[in-house]
Write an enzyme that holds these catalytic residues in place. Structure first.
Site, PDB file in Angstrom:
ATOM      1  N   ARG A   1     -35.658 -43.374 -18.628  1.00 18.54           N
ATOM      2  CA  ARG A   1     -34.785 -43.280 -17.451  1.00 18.54           C
ATOM      3  C   ARG A   1     -35.563 -42.727 -16.273  1.00 18.54           C
ATOM      4  NH1 ARG A   1     -28.735 -41.852 -19.678  1.00 18.54           N
ATOM      5  NH2 ARG A   1     -28.006 -43.969 -19.455  1.00 18.54           N
TER       6      ARG A   1
ATOM      7  N   GLN B   1     -34.632 -47.986 -13.226  1.00 24.09           N
ATOM      8  CA  GLN B   1     -33.174 -47.910 -13.028  1.00 24.09           C
ATOM      9  C   GLN B   1     -32.505 -49.280 -13.065  1.00 24.09           C
ATOM     10  OE1 GLN B   1     -32.190 -45.567  -9.584  1.00 24.09           O
ATOM     11  NE2 GLN B   1     -32.063 -43.703 -10.800  1.00 24.09           N
TER      12      GLN B   1
ATOM     13  N   ASP C   1     -31.530 -50.334 -16.600  1.00 21.18           N
ATOM     14  CA  ASP C   1     -30.797 -49.355 -17.400  1.00 21.18           C
ATOM     15  C   ASP C   1     -29.483 -49.952 -17.925  1.00 21.18           C
ATOM     16  OD1 ASP C   1     -29.569 -47.196 -18.511  1.00 21.18           O
ATOM     17  OD2 ASP C   1     -29.710 -45.908 -16.752  1.00 21.18           O
TER      18      ASP C   1
ATOM     19  N   SER D   1     -26.585 -47.497 -18.959  1.00 18.64           N
ATOM     20  CA  SER D   1     -25.701 -47.061 -17.867  1.00 18.64           C
ATOM     21  C   SER D   1     -24.730 -48.171 -17.481  1.00 18.64           C
ATOM     22  CB  SER D   1     -26.518 -46.644 -16.641  1.00 18.64           C
ATOM     23  OG  SER D   1     -27.119 -45.398 -16.881  1.00 18.64           O
TER      24      SER D   1
ATOM     25  N   TYR E   1     -30.501 -34.875 -19.733  1.00 15.69           N
ATOM     26  CA  TYR E   1     -29.547 -35.051 -20.832  1.00 15.69           C
ATOM     27  C   TYR E   1     -29.104 -33.698 -21.367  1.00 15.69           C
ATOM     28  CZ  TYR E   1     -30.606 -40.013 -21.330  1.00 15.69           C
ATOM     29  OH  TYR E   1     -30.740 -41.355 -21.118  1.00 15.69           O
TER      30      TYR E   1
END
Ligand code: NAD
Length: 379
Positions: free
Chosen positions: A122, A127, A130, A133, A229
């Site tokens: 990440r 991005q 991803d 997500s 995280y």
């Protein structure tokens, strides 16, 4: 160079790995794309759409498997399909290498290169790839829609000639990508929303969406790792969270739980006793069900009623919104493909940090340490 798009084998899968838009971009670069007939139907993409995008359509799955150089997938192909892949071909998708590495063994033995989208680091450059997500966004939205549909109540505050109806109360546990989307969706429908997360940074985001953040004093405990995280918490810290949650859940109509710690079972946040204390007719929607669930009574893959509370444990929620889930997934995958397809040819630079991070197997060997450890545990 043949890219093959196959029908997903998993029973509850409705998504397709690449949509016609993505195929058009590939064929525009001179890459040959073949699609198994019907692969995109449930995502709203018919064979004709793929043909218009420059792909050929085939009814011969075995032929596609044995000739493809790149196989973009949503879920890993089953072992019987892997058996037919050629050595040096590349399979990319949600391969679940940490959860079930044995399910990839046939492809690894045959020398298939495997990239797992769950392992894409990440970092800012990644991005646009991803997919976790993307799917969390879809799932967070859908969770609220399903729960709202099931709730025997209206969501918004209504003032009518027959009296006032109070707004529904929604509690969201875990304010990451899915949780924030759930909060935003519930707010749009008019609910009053509270949320809890162990990461202090999540508090600001929760409040910016018009929800209340439940503060729990964990005595300055470090709850977040370098990657942003959540860390695995001590039993004492988890218990403090559970007490605050049980209190809020008692008066909530819907509890949506999304809490996860990468590589671990989902933390237990709602014990059975807390469910028993909730009002009959209320709902728990456990988005952490694939990792075991945040609620003690959740049954992954099932919807149950426990002491009058309906508990949803979906294991593939994004697949219930196949059109947009496929659109987002396909864009993430296309961006990833740009890293390995140069001038229409397969070119894998294993020094690239995105490719190095997401590569599970190369040349017949597992090349990711965490996956190797998971495989050793499973053996
Ligand atoms: P996730 O699916 O791993 O977990 C969901 C949420 O559960 C997280 O917010 C986590 O803090 C929370 N949680 C875990 N244990 C908990 C507990 N015991 N009690 C309460 N909450 C608990 O997380 P995610 O949605 O993938 O995102 C995690 C973080 O990564 C967020 O900060 C997000 O903004 C960030 N992120 C960064 C990128 C990037 O590309 N840089 C992309 C996506 C997400």
């Amino acid at each position: 160079m043949l890219v093959a798009i196959l029908k997903e084998a998993r029973q509850d899968e409705t998504r397709v790995a690449l949509t016609p838009d993505a195929v058009k971009a590939l064929t525009g670069k001179g890459i040959t794309v073949a699609v198994e007939s019907g692969a995109g139907v449930q995502s709203g993409a018919g064979d004709q759409d793929y043909q218009t995008a420059g792909a050929s359509i085939s009814g011969n799955r075995a032929d596609l498997l044995s000739t493809a150089d790149v196989i973009p997938v949503v879920n890993a192909l089953p072992a019987a399909d892997q058996e037919q892949l050629k050595s040096g071909s590349v399979m990319i998708g949600f391969l679940r290498p940490l959860d079930d590495p044995a399910a990839l063994a046939t492809a690894i033995k045959r020398g298939v290169t495997l990239f797992s989208l769950e392992l894409v680091p990440r970092i800012t450059r990644a991005q646009s790839m991803d997919a976790l997500s993307s799917m969390a966004t879809v799932a967070g939205y859908k969770a609220v829609i399903v729960a709202a549909d099931h709730l025997p109540k209206l969501f918004p505050l209504l003032m009518t000639a027959a009296g006032t109806i109070p707004p529904a109360k929604v509690l969201v546990l875990g304010a990451g990508v899915a949780g924030l989307q759930a909060i935003a969706t519930a707010r749009r429908l008019g609910a009053v929303v509270e949320a809890y997360d162990v990461r202090a940074a999540a508090g600001e985001q929760v409040k910016s969406l018009g929800a209340k953040f439940i503060e729990v004093d964990l005595g300055g405990l470090q709850t977040e790792d370098k990657g942003g995280y959540a860390k695995e918490l001590s039993p004492e810290a988890l218990e403090l969270g559970r007490q605050a949650i049980a209190k809020a859940a008692k008066t909530s109509d819907i509890v949506i739980t999304t809490a996860q710690v990468p590589g671990r079972a989902a933390p237990l946040m709602i014990p059975a006793a807390a469910v028993e204390d909730m009002r009959p007719g209320s709902i728990i929607f456990d988005l952490a069900a694939p990792a075991g669930g945040n609620c003690e009574v959740t049954k992954p893959g099932e919807t149950i009623v426990y002491h009058g509370v309906t508990v949803f444990g979906p294991t593939n929620l994004a697949a219930q919104m196949p059109v947009h889930a496929s659109m987002l997934y396909s864009r993430n995958l296309s961006n990833f493909l740009q890293l390995i397809l140069k001038n229409g040819e397969l070119h894998i630079d294993r020094a690239d940090d995105i490719l190095a991070g997401s590569c599970v197997a190369f040349g017949g060997e597992i090349v990711n340490e965490r996956v190797a450890a998971a495989a050793a545990r499973q053996a």
